[in-house]
Scaffold this active site. Structure first.
Site, short mmCIF file in Angstrom:
data_model
loop_
_atom_site.label_atom_id
_atom_site.label_comp_id
_atom_site.label_asym_id
_atom_site.label_seq_id
_atom_site.Cartn_x
_atom_site.Cartn_y
_atom_site.Cartn_z
N PHE A 198 1.50 -80.56 27.71
CA PHE A 198 2.92 -79.76 27.92
C PHE A 198 3.35 -78.34 27.36
O PHE A 198 2.47 -78.19 26.02
CB PHE A 198 4.11 -80.76 27.65
CG PHE A 198 5.41 -80.33 27.60
CD1 PHE A 198 6.14 -80.30 28.27
CD2 PHE A 198 6.30 -80.13 26.80
CE1 PHE A 198 7.25 -80.10 29.16
CE2 PHE A 198 7.03 -79.40 26.55
CZ PHE A 198 7.90 -79.40 27.78
N ASP A 203 -2.40 -75.08 21.28
CA ASP A 203 -0.93 -74.88 21.72
C ASP A 203 -0.73 -76.44 20.47
O ASP A 203 -0.80 -77.40 20.62
CB ASP A 203 0.01 -75.68 22.64
CG ASP A 203 0.92 -75.91 22.72
OD1 ASP A 203 1.46 -76.03 22.11
OD2 ASP A 203 1.52 -76.13 23.79
N LYS A 205 9.38 -74.81 17.31
CA LYS A 205 9.82 -75.85 16.85
C LYS A 205 10.56 -76.42 14.62
O LYS A 205 10.55 -75.13 14.48
CB LYS A 205 9.23 -77.30 16.92
CG LYS A 205 8.77 -77.56 18.39
CD LYS A 205 8.92 -78.85 19.18
CE LYS A 205 9.15 -79.06 20.75
NZ LYS A 205 7.90 -78.85 21.63
#
Ligand SMILES: *Cc1c(COP(=O)(O)O)cnc(C)c1O
Length: 405
Positions: free
Chosen positions: A145, A230, A259
């Site tokens: 993702f 990532d 985030k």
């Protein structure tokens, strides 16, 4: 009209009527949060075991981060990068000192950070590695993702993320996650980068075999391929280390973070890398109106400071192990596997359990908010400042739910 007086159901009806239906949220309407706790509009309290997909690692509404936001909002929220601002330089230095990287490129969302890393890798490929123009290839893993832009879904293996959104961006190759031999086979002279999540988050808390990242690092070195980690979900303490790559002492060529970089107050993301790689960008090559804005940067500086000062990363390691061990001891006929690292925990259910959604709905009834990922996995990822008492409170409620028929 006073917002607090509208019932949850009326608010849900408004969302459903006027908002696009690109999410399927639990029907809980939250209006307040503090630490690991959130409250709905009727005043019911829940423990947040999702932490906004790990954006709220520092806990909801952390007072120091909130104060940084308020202070900066009262001075200067946005300059654009057409001018300089007095937050950006110190932020770059603090971030580099903390992480050991040489340069930062600031963006806003995680998807933008990944896009930025891919652009940097392509340009590095053409200008440094000497790949022929238009031929750069990037290898990614199935079940990844990386966000929802057209280029990012172009290397997704999830049919729902792609269906209806083609044509796709070319130049990506997909290999199985956790298989270093597959990487060795996939690399060509035109490969500029391999992008990987150290632990696949949205893919269902999937942990690669021990030694995987180290082997990947060696292969990338051997073939002059950039290793992009990532760490938007795994980074900033979630797995009990600053970065998940630290568990194998691997230093990637580029890391994407987002985030928790803002503790949930503001969208802030960044690419961290070397001078060799981020140095490929010339003025005008890339940018963002809001990237590096003083409000986001002031928030990020406080959010990083809080992680360190309040020992949240060490706490994630200790509490994560405890939480995972205790979950594994619940002898539920529905559970196939409990796995995780630090406070990134997945409980995979058997096919016969009938899907994770009904368990998440039952947890909500017991005062715990967790979200299924994929069909059969319940993810537990509470804020990193959770205490053992909090975890015991949660376990007393998770136990009966996992043991229900
Ligand atoms: C959430 C996430 C992203 C995308 O971040 P957004 O802020 O939602 O765009 C990218 N990569 C990983 C690993 C993520 O978990």
């Amino acid at each position: 009209m006073i917002l607090q007086q509208i019932s949850s159901q009326a608010l849900i009806d408004l969302e459903d009527r006027y908002g696009a239906h690109n999410y399927h949220p639990l029907d809980v309407v939250l209006s307040r949060g503090e630490g690991v706790w959130v409250w709905d509009v009727e005043g019911n309290r829940y423990m947040d075991c999702l932490s906004a997909y790990s954006a709220v690692n520092q806990g909801h509404n952390h007072p120091r981060i909130r104060q940084a936001l308020i202070d900066q909002a009262g001075r200067l929220p946005l300059t654009s990068r057409a001018f300089r601002n007095n937050q950006l330089g110190p932020y770059y230095k603090e971030l580099c000192d903390l992480t050991g990287f040489e340069m930062v490129l600031p963006m806003n969302t995680g998807a933008e950070a990944v896009e930025t890393a891919l652009k940097a890798a392509r340009k590095w490929g053409y200008t440094v590695k000497g790949v022929p123009e238009g031929k750069a290839e990037i290898i990614a893993c199935r079940n990844n993702f990386a966000g929802r832009t057209i280029s990012l879904i172009s290397f997704s293996s999830e049919p729902q993320y792609r269906a209806g959104f083609g044509p796709y961006t070319p130049g990506f190759d997909l290999i199985p996650f956790g298989d270093a031999d597959a990487l060795a086979e996939a690399i060509t002279p035109n490969t500029v980068a391999f992008i990987v999540e150290p632990i696949q988050g949205e893919g269902g808390v999937v942990i690669p075999p021990a030694g995987y990242l180290r082997r990947v690092r060696e292969l990338c070195d051997e073939h002059n391929v950039l290793l992009i980690a990532d760490e938007i979900q795994t980074g900033l303490g979630r797995t009990g280390k600053l970065f998940a790559c630290d568990h194998e002492d691997v230093m990637p060529d580029m890391v994407t973070i987002g985030k928790a970089l803002s503790g949930g107050f503001y969208p802030v993301s960044a690419v961290l890398s070397s001078r060799e790689v981020l140095g490929v960008f010339q003025p005008g090559d890339h940018g963002s109106t809001f990237g590096g804005n003083p409000l986001g940067v002031a928030v990020a500086r406080a959010a990083l400071q809080v992680l360190i000062d309040e020992n949240m990363i060490e706490n994630a390691a200790v509490m994560g192990e405890y939480f995972q061990d205790q979950l594994a001891e619940i002898n539920s006929p529905h559970v196939k596997e409990v796995r995780g690292k630090g406070l990134m925990i997945g409980v995979e259910l058997k096919e016969s359990a009938g899907g994770a959604r009904r368990f998440c709905e039952a947890l909500q009834q017991h005062g715990i908010l967790a979200k299924e990922t994929h069909k059969h996995i319940i993810r537990f990822a509470p804020p990193l400042m959770i205490t053992q008492d909090d975890i015991d409170w949660a376990l007393a409620r998770i136990r009966p739910v996992l043991l229900m028929d």
